[in-house]
Design a protein around this motif. Sequence first.
Motif, PDB file in Angstrom:
ATOM      1  N   ARG A 175       7.420  -0.965   6.907  1.00 59.65           N
ATOM      2  CA  ARG A 175       6.987   0.422   6.712  1.00 59.65           C
ATOM      3  C   ARG A 175       8.210   1.276   6.367  1.00 59.65           C
ATOM      4  N   TYR A 176       8.035   2.172   5.409  1.00 60.44           N
ATOM      5  CA  TYR A 176       9.101   3.104   5.069  1.00 60.44           C
ATOM      6  C   TYR A 176       8.502   4.285   4.315  1.00 60.44           C
ATOM      7  N   ARG A 177       9.329   5.278   4.104  1.00 55.67           N
ATOM      8  CA  ARG A 177       8.890   6.504   3.436  1.00 55.67           C
ATOM      9  C   ARG A 177       9.790   6.755   2.227  1.00 55.67           C
ATOM     10  N   ILE A 178       9.143   7.083   1.114  1.00 53.31           N
ATOM     11  CA  ILE A 178       9.880   7.427  -0.107  1.00 53.31           C
ATOM     12  C   ILE A 178       9.879   8.942  -0.248  1.00 53.31           C
ATOM     13  N   THR A 179      11.047   9.521  -0.397  1.00 53.24           N
ATOM     14  CA  THR A 179      11.149  10.950  -0.684  1.00 53.24           C
ATOM     15  C   THR A 179      11.704  11.119  -2.084  1.00 53.24           C
ATOM     16  N   ASP A 222       0.856  -1.189   0.000  1.00 55.88           N
ATOM     17  CA  ASP A 222       0.000   0.000   0.000  1.00 55.88           C
ATOM     18  C   ASP A 222       0.886   1.232   0.000  1.00 55.88           C
ATOM     19  N   ALA A 223       0.719   2.068  -1.045  1.00 54.44           N
ATOM     20  CA  ALA A 223       1.485   3.306  -1.154  1.00 54.44           C
ATOM     21  C   ALA A 223       0.528   4.480  -0.938  1.00 54.44           C
ATOM     22  N   TYR A 224       0.747   5.227   0.159  1.00 53.75           N
ATOM     23  CA  TYR A 224      -0.117   6.360   0.503  1.00 53.75           C
ATOM     24  C   TYR A 224       0.602   7.651   0.098  1.00 53.75           C
ATOM     25  N   LEU A 225       0.089   8.292  -0.946  1.00 56.68           N
ATOM     26  CA  LEU A 225       0.717   9.499  -1.456  1.00 56.68           C
ATOM     27  C   LEU A 225       0.401  10.679  -0.536  1.00 56.68           C
ATOM     28  N   GLN A 226       1.431  11.444  -0.174  1.00 57.20           N
ATOM     29  CA  GLN A 226       1.271  12.570   0.725  1.00 57.20           C
ATOM     30  C   GLN A 226       1.234  13.885  -0.069  1.00 57.20           C
ATOM     31  N   LYS A 227       0.599  14.890   0.503  1.00 59.79           N
ATOM     32  CA  LYS A 227       0.442  16.178  -0.188  1.00 59.79           C
ATOM     33  C   LYS A 227       1.775  16.870  -0.448  1.00 59.79           C
ATOM     34  N   ASN A 228       2.789  16.555   0.364  1.00 62.40           N
ATOM     35  CA  ASN A 228       4.102  17.191   0.167  1.00 62.40           C
ATOM     36  C   ASN A 228       4.985  16.425  -0.819  1.00 62.40           C
ATOM     37  N   GLY A 229       4.479  15.310  -1.415  1.00 61.61           N
ATOM     38  CA  GLY A 229       5.238  14.548  -2.403  1.00 61.61           C
ATOM     39  C   GLY A 229       5.911  13.308  -1.847  1.00 61.61           C
ATOM     40  N   ASP A 230       5.882  13.126  -0.527  1.00 61.74           N
ATOM     41  CA  ASP A 230       6.410  11.880   0.048  1.00 61.74           C
ATOM     42  C   ASP A 230       5.396  10.755  -0.180  1.00 61.74           C
ATOM     43  N   VAL A 231       5.882   9.522  -0.019  1.00 60.69           N
ATOM     44  CA  VAL A 231       5.007   8.349  -0.132  1.00 60.69           C
ATOM     45  C   VAL A 231       5.235   7.473   1.084  1.00 60.69           C
ATOM     46  N   ALA A 232       4.190   7.257   1.859  1.00 61.26           N
ATOM     47  CA  ALA A 232       4.264   6.359   3.000  1.00 61.26           C
ATOM     48  C   ALA A 232       3.863   4.961   2.526  1.00 61.26           C
ATOM     49  N   VAL A 233       4.761   4.011   2.688  1.00 58.67           N
ATOM     50  CA  VAL A 233       4.545   2.666   2.161  1.00 58.67           C
ATOM     51  C   VAL A 233       4.384   1.665   3.291  1.00 58.67           C
ATOM     52  N   LYS A 234       3.398   0.812   3.145  1.00 60.92           N
ATOM     53  CA  LYS A 234       3.221  -0.318   4.054  1.00 60.92           C
ATOM     54  C   LYS A 234       3.165  -1.592   3.212  1.00 60.92           C
ATOM     55  N   ALA A 284      11.248   0.295   8.833  1.00 63.30           N
ATOM     56  CA  ALA A 284      11.003  -0.449  10.074  1.00 63.30           C
ATOM     57  C   ALA A 284      10.212  -1.703   9.741  1.00 63.30           C
ATOM     58  N   ALA A 285      10.318  -2.718  10.622  1.00 63.83           N
ATOM     59  CA  ALA A 285       9.637  -3.994  10.410  1.00 63.83           C
ATOM     60  C   ALA A 285       8.897  -4.401  11.673  1.00 63.83           C
ATOM     61  N   PHE A 286       7.738  -5.068  11.489  1.00 59.61           N
ATOM     62  CA  PHE A 286       6.903  -5.469  12.617  1.00 59.61           C
ATOM     63  C   PHE A 286       6.276  -6.828  12.345  1.00 59.61           C
ATOM     64  N   GLU A 287       6.018  -7.533  13.436  1.00 59.59           N
ATOM     65  CA  GLU A 287       5.217  -8.744  13.371  1.00 59.59           C
ATOM     66  C   GLU A 287       4.152  -8.649  14.450  1.00 59.59           C
ATOM     67  N   LYS A 288       2.903  -8.599  14.051  1.00 58.88           N
ATOM     68  CA  LYS A 288       1.777  -8.432  14.973  1.00 58.88           C
ATOM     69  C   LYS A 288       1.986  -7.208  15.871  1.00 58.88           C
ATOM     70  N   GLY A 289       2.491  -6.148  15.267  1.00 62.30           N
ATOM     71  CA  GLY A 289       2.711  -4.905  15.990  1.00 62.30           C
ATOM     72  C   GLY A 289       4.001  -4.834  16.761  1.00 62.30           C
ATOM     73  N   LYS A 290       4.729  -5.927  16.852  1.00 69.23           N
ATOM     74  CA  LYS A 290       5.976  -5.964  17.606  1.00 69.23           C
ATOM     75  C   LYS A 290       7.145  -5.635  16.681  1.00 69.23           C
ATOM     76  N   PRO A 291       7.999  -4.653  17.059  1.00 62.92           N
ATOM     77  CA  PRO A 291       9.139  -4.292  16.202  1.00 62.92           C
ATOM     78  C   PRO A 291      10.131  -5.447  16.074  1.00 62.92           C
ATOM     79  N   LEU A 292      10.725  -5.570  14.899  1.00 62.91           N
ATOM     80  CA  LEU A 292      11.750  -6.570  14.629  1.00 62.91           C
ATOM     81  C   LEU A 292      13.068  -5.871  14.331  1.00 62.91           C
TER      82      LEU A 292
END
Length: 573
Positions: free
Chosen positions: A126-130, A51-63, A93-101
């Motif tokens: 999860r990460y952010r594309i600039t 899932d790529a969520y496009l942000q108004k400032n041009g960044d992309v939040a990816v899950k 960052a990485a998670f399993e059932k909400g727990k950070p890895l």
Amino acid sequence: MKPLCLVCVKDFEVNGAMKKLLIVFFACFLLLFPAKKGLAVEFSITDAKIDAYLQKNGDVAVKETFTYDFDSKFRGITREIVPKKGASIKDFAAFEKGKPLKVEKEGDVYKIYRSGKKEKITVELRYRITGGMEKYEDGVQFYWPFFDERNESDYLRMTIAVHPPEAADQVLALGYDEAYGKEDIRDDGTVVFRLGEVPAGENGDIRVIYEPELFPGMGMKAGTIREKVLKEKEHFAEKAKKYAETRDALRKAGNGLIPAMLVFFAVLFPAAFLSSRRKKRLVEEHLERLQFHVPEEKLSIPATIYFTSGYIFKPETAAAALYDLLRKGYVKQETEDRFVLVNGRTEHPHERKLIRFLFEQVGNGKEFSLKELKKFTNNRKNLEIYQSKMMEWKRKIAEEVKQAGLYETKAGLRWGVAAVGVLLGISAVFFGIYELYVPFIGTLLGSAAALLFAIFYHPKSDKGLEILLEWQRLRERLRHLTKDQWDLLSDGEKQRLIAYGIGVDNAPFKKAFNAFLEAEKRSFPEGTGFIYNPAYTVAIFTAADSRAGAFSGGASGSSGGGVGGGGGGSGAF
């Protein structure tokens, strides 16, 4: 305004078809030659959702959500993210059932630590594309490679969703390669690419364009983007039309070609078989009318043994060749072990080769003994010489057989069938490119069959059949031959049969042959006559071959395939 959907292919479908064709070949290879299990982690990625969520400032939040099914022990998973030129990855960052890895980064590869054994896990990244989006006067573009040809893992099911910052209605969506034709534009402007199964080593860029008003925080580039994309659509649409027309024409051609090919082979193979069978029957009928006799020497005895024994050289062949030199008077035997050269001017080149090796290299030029041959090959320094000289001798025998006219060339027929094989092979290439796999496999097999026929079909001539069948007939009849019939043979026939019999390694024939050979020896007064010992000679050559056989037996990174050099893939460790 209704959403506008646009789909095109980066390098068009022919390139994709070629890759799929190579995959088919590779899959067949793996089925025939499966890889051995090593230390690699065994797993499959059963589900991948991005899932790529496009942000108004041009960044992309990816899950990203990946489901791994492991069949072995594992320490974690990997995700390679190569940003396209001008972009960068932040806050991974990485998670399993909400727990950070735990995550470690090595270049563009992120190693996510999560150990286990034979289990199914789901990991969220999860990460952010600039710098991953571009704003033009008439639209904002998100053009991104979430994976490319560097990916080494299959995705059994993949979905990519691009979400605008708010509802949009002026949407263009383009999929390339594996993403071609997989887009679905929803009412709120979200674009979902349902790629399904994605093989390793494939590209699949996605491209989505929204109206520029949705991204007030981005700086604008001069120029427009939508017209360029529309022209790209027209270009690929025309190619797609031609591709479809060509594919349909090839499909129709294949529907006629495959039956014609089957009829061709249904006539060719039986005709060739029946022709050979008829010729063989005529020769057999001729031989049946003859009384028991030893065939005339139409080839030298060593060449006859080679030809009638399946083109195999054995120590018995060398022993027979030495006896044949005695029979022809080129060599005289003084004792069971020692031989004297009488005349080196032989009829056949292979006879001269054998004499020069045994008498000049092993012996003293005038005589040699089997003990000297044993001593010669016991010296490791001489084994290469032995191999070389015996190979030359065998080559000369094979040349005699080849030049004796024992096979028909059938040049016209074979060239014609070869031409058919080439045409079928060319057809198979086109069928494969256009993903017509049934005619592809059919014409590929037909091409292979035709070319193999053209290469290997050279039936025996009348002379070749007669030599083969009369010596085979002698092998059969010798087992039923009586002592009186043996005695009726002339000395020349007996000597010819003895020379041949020494070289034939066939148990039923050998048993009968040895019985007559012993009887022949007893017919001479004690201390005279037959002193050649086939078993002893074969043993010497066998040991020499064995020693010679044992002696010889011992004896940059590439650029990415995604847009802007970007891409990546998934794995495990």
